[in-house]
Design an enzyme around this catalytic site. Structure first.
Site, short mmCIF file in Angstrom:
data_model
loop_
_atom_site.label_atom_id
_atom_site.label_comp_id
_atom_site.label_asym_id
_atom_site.label_seq_id
_atom_site.Cartn_x
_atom_site.Cartn_y
_atom_site.Cartn_z
N GLU A 20 32.14 43.29 47.29
CA GLU A 20 30.77 42.84 47.06
C GLU A 20 29.87 43.97 46.55
OE1 GLU A 20 32.69 39.78 49.39
OE2 GLU A 20 32.54 41.96 49.72
N GLN A 47 31.02 34.78 47.14
CA GLN A 47 31.86 33.64 47.51
C GLN A 47 31.19 32.80 48.60
OE1 GLN A 47 36.00 34.04 49.35
NE2 GLN A 47 36.45 33.80 47.16
N PHE A 48 30.60 33.46 49.58
CA PHE A 48 29.74 32.85 50.58
C PHE A 48 28.56 33.78 50.79
CE2 PHE A 48 33.77 30.82 51.39
CZ PHE A 48 33.44 29.52 51.77
N PHE A 96 28.74 36.94 53.00
CA PHE A 96 29.38 38.18 52.57
C PHE A 96 28.41 39.11 51.83
CE2 PHE A 96 33.39 35.37 52.14
CZ PHE A 96 33.49 35.30 53.52
N ILE A 97 27.20 38.65 51.61
CA ILE A 97 26.23 39.46 50.89
C ILE A 97 25.88 40.72 51.68
CG2 ILE A 97 23.99 38.58 51.76
CD1 ILE A 97 23.22 38.20 48.76
N HIS A 118 30.62 31.69 57.76
CA HIS A 118 30.58 30.95 56.51
C HIS A 118 29.44 29.93 56.51
CE1 HIS A 118 34.68 32.53 56.55
NE2 HIS A 118 34.71 32.36 55.24
#
Length: 660
Positions: free
Chosen positions: A397, A419-420, A423-424, A464
């Site tokens: 990321e 992706q989700f 995960f940022i 998630h």
């Protein structure tokens, strides 16, 4: 004595000698000014000049260079004008950052130099993006990225090297191994014998060189450049030594005296002078004559910069510098038809239209190419737009976001798919310290879009299901968008890519395939930052965004049957906030309930509540009420998740508010 495989001319000798002396003389002058309190801080590169100078002399003008604290030689060798350079170092108004930044925390794209931030290895993935831009444009140019031995332990170092190798980028990474990370010796930083050996694990070429031998530096860089242009990125470890403290205030008491004695004999300027005399290129008198000319090269500009104007704070000027001006309009096709689309289809359509209209628009992320992304939004993009513009990344990321910043510097419009949204957090530093602050600090507009699928209600558990949009509301320089409708999903994705600023767009996963409506086949641009009244009402206003808008509209419909008239305002953009629309609605209904999906404490609505209390207090007939999820991680089991969201209490809270 140092040697070269290729004999140099007297002209070349003068050029190299002058290039080595110039940063040394300027630094010695800066140290005097530091003692006179005319400069606030200094990170000395004395003793390390051969690395910065050698790399820059061996580069081409189209090559990007990303220097660090001790690389004054990059700026002087690239012929950056002295006056704005000194103004920058003194924090003056005519410096490259207009006094907003310190020392070498700036860049100048006119000279293809991209400056550092304090987080060290953070700039290394940016070099990947710049190198990728060269590769896409088929330019015979590379990107050089400097770091110290300390930064090689950071995640961005590893992500950058891995990405460069996987993408076969024309990138060269240079480690200035000077023995210490501030005060920590290299023996306490890594266990491998040589840092350059790490290249093996990434499938890269590497060199371990004497960083105080200007010829070895130059010859190695030329070899590395040829390799990089063939798609073989290179790691160079230049062994050198820091003859001063990490910065002057820290001193050098932790360094054994013997090291200073040994490295003083290896001083790069001293060694080059010995070579000049031994090869009868420049004798001592000629060397002294050049030394006498050095100060005259910069003295007038230095004296002028010392008395130059300090910046004067002007509120509007500073605030207007945070964001690049966004267009008020953008040409849109007029022959659009109306079609039914799902939320997910609308996002894809807006993204695809941006790709079709501008071939500088590209997208990078995990599994977005052949696979089409985990939510299939980029399905078919690889065939339509090619691998250069639709690129899978490794699971990095931070590396992907840094590379996107480099691409933006080079004039592309990168889109990064998280992706989700959960995960940022792995790329938080790149977003809040690098991407968000860049334009205000020194750079042109940073046109960069980050797409992040967020939200609960789908039984995806604590990693998630999060909605982290509130994390970024306090970061000036970013724009934060949360569409709630199919039309907004289409138009706001498209508008985010056109907006010249960094935009985070949060897309609710539960809406992807559950929400559909009729929309135009063509996306329409609209400036970001405007809320919208989704339903007119008179008894109270519900302020919401994203999924919350649908909860609010459904509840308003139920309460309508009880004679309670609810106004629903969709905020749409959390940064910047549309304070005017918020104020107008509160003045109209005199009651406000603030609905958010995320946990109540310190969520986005805490800020809205404060704004209403500050600006609309005299219009309120009841307390401002917030409604959000419980202060706990999001559970996996559907029954637990429903209770966590606490949607069932929202309806009663509105009844209580209206009765107050």
């Amino acid at each position: 004595m140092i040697k070269t495989s290729k004999k140099i001319t007297t002209k070349e000798a003068r050029e190299i000698y002058t290039a080595l002396l110039l940063p040394r003389y300027i630094e010695e002058k800066m140290l005097k000014l530091l003692r006179q309190n005319k400069i606030s801080k200094w990170f000395s590169g004395i003793g390390q000049e051969a690395v910065a100078v050698g790399v820059t002399l061996s580069s081409e003008s189209d090559d990007y260079i990303l220097p660090m604290h001790r690389n004054l030689g990059v700026f002087t060798t690239r012929k950056v004008p002295f006056y704005p350079l000194f103004c920058q170092l003194f924090g003056k108004a005519e410096g490259f950052s207009k006094g907003r930044e310190r020392s070498f925390h700036f860049g100048t794209l006119d000279h293809n130099i991209v400056g550092m931030i304090s987080h060290l290895a953070a700039m290394m993935p940016v070099a990947d993006g710049l190198a990728m831009a060269h590769k896409m444009r088929k330019k015979n140019a590379v990107a050089f990225s400097f770091c110290g031995d300390g930064a090689t332990s950071e995640g961005d170092f590893h992500e950058a090297l891995n990405l460069a190798a996987v993408w076969e980028l024309p990138a060269i990474f240079i480690i200035e191994n000077n023995g210490y990370g501030l005060s920590t010796p290299t023996s306490e930083q890594y266990a491998c014998e040589k840092l350059s050996d790490r290249a093996i694990g990434y499938g890269m070429e590497s060199f371990h060189i004497d960083g105080n031998n200007i010829f070895e530096v130059m010859e190695t860089v030329k070899k590395a450049r040829k390799l990089a242009l063939k798609g073989k990125p290179v790691l160079i470890e230049a062994q050198t030594f820091r003859m001063r403290g990490h910065e002057e205030a820290s001193g050098t008491h932790y360094v054994p005296d013997i090291l200073f004695e040994n490295w003083a004999a290896k001083d790069p300027i001293l060694r080059f002078e010995e070579y000049l005399e031994a090869n009868k290129l420049l004798n001592k008198e000629e060397q002294q004559a050049i030394r006498g000319q050095i100060e005259e090269l910069y003295k007038a500009d230095l004296d002028r910069a010392l008395v130059a104007d300090d910046p004067i704070f002007d509120r509007d000027t500073e605030l207007n510098a945070v964001y690049a001006p966004a267009p008020t309009s953008h040409p849109s096709p007029s022959n659009g038809k109306v079609v039914e689309r799902r939320f997910v289809d609308a996002i894809q359509a807006g993204l695809k239209q941006a790709f079709e209209e501008d071939d500088t628009t590209i997208i990078i992320g995990q599994d977005i190419a052949e696979y089409g992304g985990v939510f299939k939004i980029t399905e078919g993009f690889l065939d339509a737009f090619g691998k250069d513009r639709v690129r899978n990344t490794p699971i990095i990321e931070s590396g992907a976001l840094g590379a996107a910043l480099g691409l933006a510097y080079a004039g592309f419009k990168p889109v990064v798919e998280m992706q989700f949204a959960d995960f940022i957090s792995c790329g938080f530093n790149q977003i809040v310290n690098n991407i968000a602050k860049s334009h205000y600090r020194w750079s042109p507009a940073v046109n960069l879009t980050i797409r992040a699928p967020h939200g609960a209600g789908v039984g995806a558990g604590p990693f998630h299901s999060q909605s982290p949009e509130g994390w970024f509301m306090q970061i000036p320089g970013l724009k934060v968008v949360v569409p709630a409708t199919v039309e907004d999903a289409q138009n706001m994705v498209y508008s985010s890519i056109i907006d010249p600023n960094p935009v985070l767009i949060f897309e609710h996963k539960k809406l992807y395939r559950s929400l559909r409506s009729d929309v135009s086949t063509h996306a329409t641009y609209e400036p970001l930052g405007k809320a919208k009244v989704r339903k007119e009402g008179s008894d109270a206003t519900v302020f919401a965004f994203g999924m919350g808008v649908h909860w609010a509209l459904e509840t308003a419909e139920v309460l309508e049957k009880e004679g309670i008239s609810i106004e629903v305002v969709d905020l749409r953009t959390l940064l910047p906030l549309d304070i005017e629309t918020i104020q107008k609605s509160v003045q109209k209904t005199h009651r406000a309930i603030l609905l958010q999906e995320v946990s109540l404490t310190m969520g986005p609505m805490a800020e809205i509540s404060a704004l209403i209390s500050e600006y609309c207090f005299e219009y309120l007939d009841a307390p401002v009420i917030r409604c959000g999820a419980l202060d706990m991680p999001i559970p996996f089991n559907k029954n637990l998740e429903e209770e966590f969201l606490k949607r069932n209490i929202f309806e009663q809270k509105i009844r209580d508010l209206v009765k107050y």
